[in-house]
Design a protein around this motif. Structure first.
Motif, PDB file in Angstrom:
ATOM      1  N   THR A  78       0.873  -1.183   0.000  1.00 53.90           N
ATOM      2  CA  THR A  78       0.000   0.000   0.000  1.00 53.90           C
ATOM      3  C   THR A  78       0.910   1.234   0.000  1.00 53.90           C
ATOM      4  OG1 THR A  78      -0.192  -0.138   2.422  1.00 53.90           O
ATOM      5  CG2 THR A  78      -1.927  -1.168   1.127  1.00 53.90           C
ATOM      6  N   VAL A  82       3.330   2.581  -3.088  1.00 59.26           N
ATOM      7  CA  VAL A  82       3.092   3.894  -3.687  1.00 59.26           C
ATOM      8  C   VAL A  82       4.356   4.750  -3.648  1.00 59.26           C
ATOM      9  CG1 VAL A  82       1.847   6.075  -3.444  1.00 59.26           C
ATOM     10  CG2 VAL A  82       0.615   3.898  -3.250  1.00 59.26           C
ATOM     11  N   MET A  86       6.564   6.067  -6.895  1.00 56.81           N
ATOM     12  CA  MET A  86       6.688   7.509  -7.119  1.00 56.81           C
ATOM     13  C   MET A  86       8.084   7.905  -7.601  1.00 56.81           C
ATOM     14  SD  MET A  86       4.452   9.182  -3.996  1.00 56.81           S
ATOM     15  CE  MET A  86       5.036  10.843  -4.367  1.00 56.81           C
ATOM     16  N   THR A  89       7.208   7.994 -11.198  1.00 54.86           N
ATOM     17  CA  THR A  89       6.085   8.861 -11.565  1.00 54.86           C
ATOM     18  C   THR A  89       6.317  10.316 -11.183  1.00 54.86           C
ATOM     19  OG1 THR A  89       4.926   8.394  -9.478  1.00 54.86           O
ATOM     20  CG2 THR A  89       4.410   6.984 -11.373  1.00 54.86           C
ATOM     21  N   HIS A  90       7.037  10.543 -10.086  1.00 54.44           N
ATOM     22  CA  HIS A  90       7.258  11.902  -9.592  1.00 54.44           C
ATOM     23  C   HIS A  90       8.727  12.207  -9.308  1.00 54.44           C
ATOM     24  CE1 HIS A  90       2.982  11.188  -8.784  1.00 54.44           C
ATOM     25  NE2 HIS A  90       2.822  12.486  -8.718  1.00 54.44           N
ATOM     26  N   THR A 141      -4.815   2.444  -2.667  1.00 51.76           N
ATOM     27  CA  THR A 141      -3.626   2.113  -3.456  1.00 51.76           C
ATOM     28  C   THR A 141      -4.005   1.859  -4.907  1.00 51.76           C
ATOM     29  OG1 THR A 141      -2.617   1.104  -1.501  1.00 51.76           O
ATOM     30  CG2 THR A 141      -1.641   0.555  -3.629  1.00 51.76           C
ATOM     31  N   PHE A 144      -4.140   5.032  -6.894  1.00 51.90           N
ATOM     32  CA  PHE A 144      -2.820   5.465  -7.362  1.00 51.90           C
ATOM     33  C   PHE A 144      -2.352   4.592  -8.527  1.00 51.90           C
ATOM     34  CE2 PHE A 144       1.774   5.064  -7.516  1.00 51.90           C
ATOM     35  CZ  PHE A 144       2.168   6.392  -7.595  1.00 51.90           C
ATOM     36  N   CYS A 146      -4.149   3.194 -10.736  1.00 54.03           N
ATOM     37  CA  CYS A 146      -4.851   3.643 -11.948  1.00 54.03           C
ATOM     38  C   CYS A 146      -4.102   4.815 -12.579  1.00 54.03           C
ATOM     39  CB  CYS A 146      -6.282   4.047 -11.611  1.00 54.03           C
ATOM     40  SG  CYS A 146      -7.378   2.660 -11.240  1.00 54.03           S
ATOM     41  N   TYR A 147      -3.626   5.717 -11.732  1.00 51.63           N
ATOM     42  CA  TYR A 147      -2.808   6.824 -12.230  1.00 51.63           C
ATOM     43  C   TYR A 147      -1.516   6.291 -12.846  1.00 51.63           C
ATOM     44  CZ  TYR A 147       0.722  10.503 -11.934  1.00 51.63           C
ATOM     45  OH  TYR A 147       1.754  11.357 -12.206  1.00 51.63           O
ATOM     46  N   PHE A 148      -0.919   5.289 -12.200  1.00 50.17           N
ATOM     47  CA  PHE A 148       0.299   4.667 -12.709  1.00 50.17           C
ATOM     48  C   PHE A 148       0.051   4.046 -14.091  1.00 50.17           C
ATOM     49  CE2 PHE A 148       3.390   0.985 -12.522  1.00 50.17           C
ATOM     50  CZ  PHE A 148       4.541   1.759 -12.659  1.00 50.17           C
ATOM     51  N   ARG A 151      -0.038   6.788 -16.645  1.00 50.17           N
ATOM     52  CA  ARG A 151       1.307   7.246 -16.987  1.00 50.17           C
ATOM     53  C   ARG A 151       1.984   6.269 -17.944  1.00 50.17           C
ATOM     54  NH1 ARG A 151       4.114  10.895 -13.816  1.00 50.17           N
ATOM     55  NH2 ARG A 151       5.708  10.528 -15.413  1.00 50.17           N
ATOM     56  N   THR A 168      -3.817  -5.460 -10.975  1.00 51.56           N
ATOM     57  CA  THR A 168      -4.325  -4.628  -9.880  1.00 51.56           C
ATOM     58  C   THR A 168      -5.778  -4.978  -9.572  1.00 51.56           C
ATOM     59  OG1 THR A 168      -2.817  -2.805 -10.415  1.00 51.56           O
ATOM     60  CG2 THR A 168      -4.792  -2.267  -9.141  1.00 51.56           C
TER      61      THR A 168
END
Length: 234
Positions: A78, A82, A86, A89-90, A141, A144, A146-148, A151, A168
């Motif tokens: 979780t 994340v 990141m 992703t960030h 989680t 997030f 889904c955002y991954f 990307r 997932t």
């Protein structure tokens, strides 16, 4: 046949955890994901030994099994997942202090939640809310992830995006089923459920590594060939 499939699923999770966990550390210096993958593999190893030695509830391996389970379900797959993702992703690079602190939180969460395993959700309010907590953090989680997936898709990694979305969804299904919807056709040891769960968790380890690699490589290409500044002179 069921026992053989269970054994294969567990061996798959153990392999994926140690192999890709080591790759996360060795290749990318990502200790959050690398160590968490190894925690999952260690959990699988412990679960395998416990099963082979008779699956006795008074065994220390039994207590360890639920400790590792609480570790990963609460904070490992979780928050740690994340924070680890990141990095691609960030461009987030946690300090060693953050790495240690997050794993410390995971250990404390596991120690706190471990006693609630196996209790009747209908009569034990603590066990009920612990199970609700596991589902909630899994769903957060998944948001997030889904955002991954988005990307990955935007980076042109279409197949990694599809497989990440599928695994997932499978992991979330396992999380919801785990405590609240036991399979009516399963045996007393929940062999069918745990076979599906172990296979899913091992596949998550494999797929998330491949997806991470795809986005890391995409970032490396972007860093090597930065887009020209808007309005720059030819």
């Amino acid at each position: 046949m069921k026992e053989t499939l269970f054994l294969l699923a567990d061996l798959w999770m153990i392999f994926a955890g140690y192999f890709y966990g080591w790759k996360f550390i060795r290749r990318y210096g990502n200790y959050l994901l690398g160590l968490e993958w190894m925690v999952v593999a260690t959990s699988g190893t412990n679960f395998l030994l416990w099963s082979l030695l008779g699956a006795k509830s008074d065994s220390v391996l039994y207590d360890l099994a639920y400790f590792f389970d609480a570790f990963s379900r609460s904070v490992g797959i979780t928050l740690i997942l994340v924070l680890g993702l990141m990095k691609v992703t960030h461009r987030y690079k946690p300090s060693r202090g953050v790495d240690i602190a997050v794993f410390g939180v995971a250990i404390m969460a596991a120690l706190f939640l471990r006693p609630f395993h196996g209790a009747d959700l209908h009569t034990d309010r603590g066990a009920f809310w612990a199970s609700v907590f596991y589902v909630v953090v899994n769903l957060l989680t998944a948001v997030f992830l889904c955002y991954f997936v988005k990307r990955l898709w935007g980076a042109g990694a279409r197949w990694p995006a599809v497989w990440t979305a599928l695994v997932t969804a499978a992991g979330t299904t396992i999380a919801i089923t785990y405590d609240f919807f036991p399979l009516s056709f399963d045996d007393a040891n929940r062999t069918i459920f745990y076979t599906a769960a172990l296979a899913t968790w091992g596949t998550q380890g494999f797929v998330y590594f491949r997806a991470y690699r795809a986005l890391h490589d995409r970032n490396a290409v972007s860093d090597a060939n930065p887009a020209p500044a808007t309005g720059a002179l030819a």
